[in-house]
Design a protein around this motif. Structure first.
Motif, PDB file in Angstrom:
ATOM      1  N   PHE A 188       0.637  -0.600   0.354  1.00  0.00           N
ATOM      2  CA  PHE A 188      -0.116  -0.007  -0.202  1.00  0.00           C
ATOM      3  C   PHE A 188       0.899   1.866   0.363  1.00  0.00           C
ATOM      4  N   LYS A 189       2.640   0.895  -0.617  1.00  0.00           N
ATOM      5  CA  LYS A 189       2.574   2.835  -0.713  1.00  0.00           C
ATOM      6  C   LYS A 189       2.303   3.454  -1.509  1.00  0.00           C
ATOM      7  N   GLY A 190       2.342   4.572  -1.256  1.00  0.00           N
ATOM      8  CA  GLY A 190       2.393   5.572  -1.784  1.00  0.00           C
ATOM      9  C   GLY A 190       0.389   5.463  -2.103  1.00  0.00           C
ATOM     10  N   MET A 191       0.318   5.073  -1.160  1.00  0.00           N
ATOM     11  CA  MET A 191      -2.155   4.905  -1.426  1.00  0.00           C
ATOM     12  C   MET A 191      -2.327   6.340  -1.200  1.00  0.00           C
ATOM     13  N   TRP A 192      -2.014   7.058   0.115  1.00  0.00           N
ATOM     14  CA  TRP A 192      -2.530   8.702   0.551  1.00  0.00           C
ATOM     15  C   TRP A 192      -2.118   9.116  -0.837  1.00  0.00           C
ATOM     16  N   PRO A 193      -1.508   9.621  -1.726  1.00  0.00           N
ATOM     17  CA  PRO A 193      -1.389  10.542  -2.487  1.00  0.00           C
ATOM     18  C   PRO A 193      -2.096   9.627  -3.828  1.00  0.00           C
ATOM     19  N   SER A 194      -1.511   8.625  -4.247  1.00  0.00           N
ATOM     20  CA  SER A 194      -3.206   8.223  -5.518  1.00  0.00           C
ATOM     21  C   SER A 194      -4.389   8.277  -5.163  1.00  0.00           C
ATOM     22  N   VAL A 195      -4.885   7.655  -3.979  1.00  0.00           N
ATOM     23  CA  VAL A 195      -6.456   7.774  -2.872  1.00  0.00           C
ATOM     24  C   VAL A 195      -7.033   9.697  -3.534  1.00  0.00           C
ATOM     25  N   LEU A 196      -6.106  10.567  -2.968  1.00  0.00           N
ATOM     26  CA  LEU A 196      -5.996  11.607  -3.208  1.00  0.00           C
ATOM     27  C   LEU A 196      -6.319  11.978  -4.715  1.00  0.00           C
ATOM     28  N   LYS A 197      -5.506  11.407  -5.494  1.00  0.00           N
ATOM     29  CA  LYS A 197      -5.587  11.615  -7.222  1.00  0.00           C
ATOM     30  C   LYS A 197      -6.943  11.546  -7.535  1.00  0.00           C
ATOM     31  N   THR A 198      -7.133   9.163  -7.267  1.00  0.00           N
ATOM     32  CA  THR A 198      -8.297   9.188  -7.835  1.00  0.00           C
ATOM     33  C   THR A 198      -8.956   9.905  -7.833  1.00  0.00           C
ATOM     34  N   GLY A 199      -9.539  10.191  -6.638  1.00  0.00           N
ATOM     35  CA  GLY A 199     -11.038  10.727  -5.796  1.00  0.00           C
ATOM     36  C   GLY A 199     -11.114  12.018  -6.449  1.00  0.00           C
ATOM     37  N   ILE A 200      -9.782  12.707  -7.194  1.00  0.00           N
ATOM     38  CA  ILE A 200     -10.029  14.247  -7.527  1.00  0.00           C
ATOM     39  C   ILE A 200     -10.118  14.257  -8.649  1.00  0.00           C
ATOM     40  N   THR A 201      -9.481  12.914  -9.685  1.00  0.00           N
ATOM     41  CA  THR A 201      -9.816  12.615 -11.028  1.00  0.00           C
ATOM     42  C   THR A 201     -10.868  12.176 -11.465  1.00  0.00           C
TER      43      THR A 201
END
Length: 325
Positions: free
Chosen positions: A293-306
């Motif tokens: 789950f490395k990098g999950m937080w920026p990924s989740v933020l990016k995916t939510g906004i995207t």
């Protein structure tokens, strides 16, 4: 019974029931809307993608002294110090190309699949499942189309500042020459396994939330949903879908940089594996389950906004087109 009687006793087949569904030419305009939404979204969200990929490709545990990136704020400071503002938009050109091509393919394919699904009992019996299936098929088509672009984008983001490929074109040509088609499609099966259900869940959740919004707010149609609510529904759909399949995304990125270790020496130890199963095995062995789950937080933020921007812009452009045609 005479032959004529027997013939007339056979039930007549309703030609409408077997006729190929008519293709709505409006889908071309919907594909355009999907491309515009993808273009705007990619430009805004690219820094999140860079952060996500840098964390995903880092082998050292987050708490280790040898780790280049240990948290999101520290990663932002490090990238800005070492590479400047432009570092947050590394790989933006192939990323932009990927987003536009994928956005067009995804939204066009979803609307086409939904048109066909409306002629089947499944759609009327369970619209949520139908949206999931249509979304998954749209995601699969998009994956086949953009995987080579995704490989190039990942490597441009992953490489050292003065090593690797000088531009997108050279990256395509070099990978194609040295590694062949297989190199351009590294991580393809993981992409397919990840993106198909992710897109299916994304569309299913978004459509469900929009339908629920119409009922809760007593609206006549989905077109009456306020833009802010549409944005929120899209964000929730993106968060839910990404959380479900995230470890597959991490494994895909690590598969895409195999054979590329010489060009990213400044990012710590290079991750090596021999296949999909080995990728998961080595990750868990060296980094624990947390490593998945490395990098999950920026990924989740990016995916939510995207997801929020994609659906919001897409729906509003479609509404604008309908009102002016």
């Amino acid at each position: 019974m005479t032959l004529e009687d027997a013939h007339t006793s056979i039930p007549k087949i309703n030609e409408e029931s077997i006729r190929r569904p008519k293709i709505d030419h409006f889908h071309g305009k919907q594909a355009f809307a999907g491309g515009v939404a993808a273009f705007v979204t990619r430009f805004v969200c690219q820094p999140f993608d860079v952060l996500k990929i840098r964390f995903q490709l880092q082998v050292e545990p987050l708490g280790c002294n040898k780790s280049k990136y240990v948290s999101m704020p520290q990663a932002v400071r490090t990238i800005f110090r070492d590479e400047g503002v432009v570092g947050f938009w590394k790989g933006h050109m192939p990323g932009q190309l990927l987003s536009i091509v994928y956005g067009v393919a995804q939204f066009w394919a979803f609307e086409e699949c939904k048109d066909y699904a409306k002629h089947l009992n499944l759609y009327h019996q369970n619209e949520n499942i139908a949206n999931f299936v249509c979304g998954s098929m749209a995601g699969a088509l998009g994956t086949v189309t953009v995987t080579p672009i995704d490989v190039v984008r990942t490597r441009l983001i992953a490489q050292d500042s003065h090593r690797g490929y000088p531009n997108t074109y050279r990256a395509f040509m070099t990978i194609g020459k040295q590694e062949g088609i297989r190199g351009l499609y590294r991580g393809f099966y993981l992409s397919l396994i990840q993106v198909a259900p992710l897109t299916g869940i994304n569309f299913m959740t978004y459509k469900f939330l929009c339908t629920s919004t119409v009922d809760v707010l007593n609206l006549h149609d989905k077109s009456e949903i306020p833009a802010l609510v549409t944005f929120f529904n899209g964000a929730m759909a993106g968060l839910v879908s990404k959380a479900v399949v995230y470890p597959l995304d991490l494994a895909k990125k690590r598969m895409q940089i195999q054979g590329f270790g010489e060009h990213r020496k400044n990012f710590g130890k290079h991750f090596e594996c021999t296949g999909i199963v080995d990728c998961f095995r080595v990750t868990i062995l060296r980094e624990g389950y947390r490593g998945l789950f490395k990098g999950m937080w920026p990924s989740v933020l990016k995916t939510g906004i995207t997801s929020a921007m994609n659906f919001c812009i897409y729906d509003n452009i479609n509404l604008l087109i309908k009102n002016n045609t």
